[in-house]
Design a protein around this motif. Sequence first.
Motif, short mmCIF file in Angstrom:
data_model
loop_
_atom_site.label_atom_id
_atom_site.label_comp_id
_atom_site.label_asym_id
_atom_site.label_seq_id
_atom_site.Cartn_x
_atom_site.Cartn_y
_atom_site.Cartn_z
N SER A 198 -73.99 48.88 2.50
CA SER A 198 -74.52 48.25 1.50
C SER A 198 -74.84 49.45 0.17
O SER A 198 -76.07 49.56 0.01
N ILE A 324 -68.13 40.51 -0.27
CA ILE A 324 -68.65 40.35 1.01
C ILE A 324 -67.75 40.19 2.17
O ILE A 324 -66.77 39.25 2.07
N MET A 336 -71.09 45.08 1.83
CA MET A 336 -71.86 44.21 0.89
C MET A 336 -71.89 44.78 -0.31
O MET A 336 -72.59 45.86 -0.70
N SER A 350 -78.55 38.03 0.63
CA SER A 350 -77.37 38.80 1.11
C SER A 350 -77.84 39.75 2.20
O SER A 350 -76.85 39.76 3.11
N ALA A 354 -75.56 39.67 5.68
CA ALA A 354 -75.01 40.97 6.42
C ALA A 354 -75.65 41.16 7.88
O ALA A 354 -74.80 41.52 8.63
#
Length: 383
Positions: A198, A324, A336, A350, A354
């Motif tokens: 991320s 994603i 992500m 989000s 994840a």
Amino acid sequence: MEEVAVVGLGAVGSMALWRLALRGVPVVGFERFGPAHSRGSSHGETRMNKIIGDQPAPYKPLAKRADELWHDLERETGLELVVESGGLVIGPKRGPYVTRARRLAEAQSMPYEEIDAAEVRRRYPAHAVEDGDVALVDPHAGYLRSEDGIRAALTRAEALGAETHFGAAVRLVSDDGADGVLLSIDGVERRFRRVVLSAGAWIPQDLPGAVPVAPVRINATWFRPEGGDVPLDAEHFPVFMRELPDGRIGWGFPQVSDRGVKIGLHGRYGTPVADATANDRPVEAAEVRAISAYVRDAFPGLESLPSTAVPCMVTWAPDETFAIGSPRDWPNVVVMSACSGHGFKYAPASGELAAQLALGEEPYADISAFDLTRFEPEQEARA
């Protein structure tokens, strides 16, 4: 082999760390800078939340879950992170942006009030609008305290047992299937069963070619009143999106500090960023000309030169939609990515996705619209 690593502890990474730690999962977070730093995409005091018409169908379940989780995080930390200030969508009555917002709001039964230009001037005197303009007033829109939200998620994750490392340079070495993912952290190797990546604008450097996203330098700018008494509190200057005559979209936030009000332009302008780590040079005069011209025309009671201007980045997917999933050659890495300028409000949702994907759980929402496989023909063409 360790269980889960989260690489990049900004908006989504901090939330993923919290949601994993809440499940009792042994999780380690790595961040190349400090907590809630100003080198990425999630700094600058505030981010918009739930403004009218800003929830296309694939995002609607994320918006609902994000709202729940933002309030959970407030309860768990005792901090105010969500401010319901109200919001405006401004533009020509039949303009495409206002029309789209009106249509989405009505399709989703979102309450709003439509007011004409004269009423806009009366209620929100800082805005100079055209006679044919209207505003859609969203009573439930508002803003999120961005850095506070990231710190809150990190603090809560650490309290639940997460391990965090800041100032850590991480390199993804290899994905070895059943043997997990090998990471190099400041030259020291550690192996994890699953990795959540991320890292925002750094993803093109972390996994070159895996996700066709493009970071762009777009600065954050604040403006103060130019003499007189211009009310800039949330009641008189709520968050807004505004359609301009040339089709661009302006946006802004009420004053929450002595910097003034934060105002910007939405879109793919700015400077492409080849090395996200190098995006720390001061903002130059040429970079604020467009926003200064907009402020001069749309807000005559404000100084047209920003009181504060700091570099920021937006990472765009080609279709401006979230990315994603796991790249073909990295099946144990959950990417992500690509908030595309509208991702912060969804960050807890989000992060929950994840965590679910990293643990092999069924996602709480249909995320097929965000799947990385939609980019494969483009990637193969570039190969």
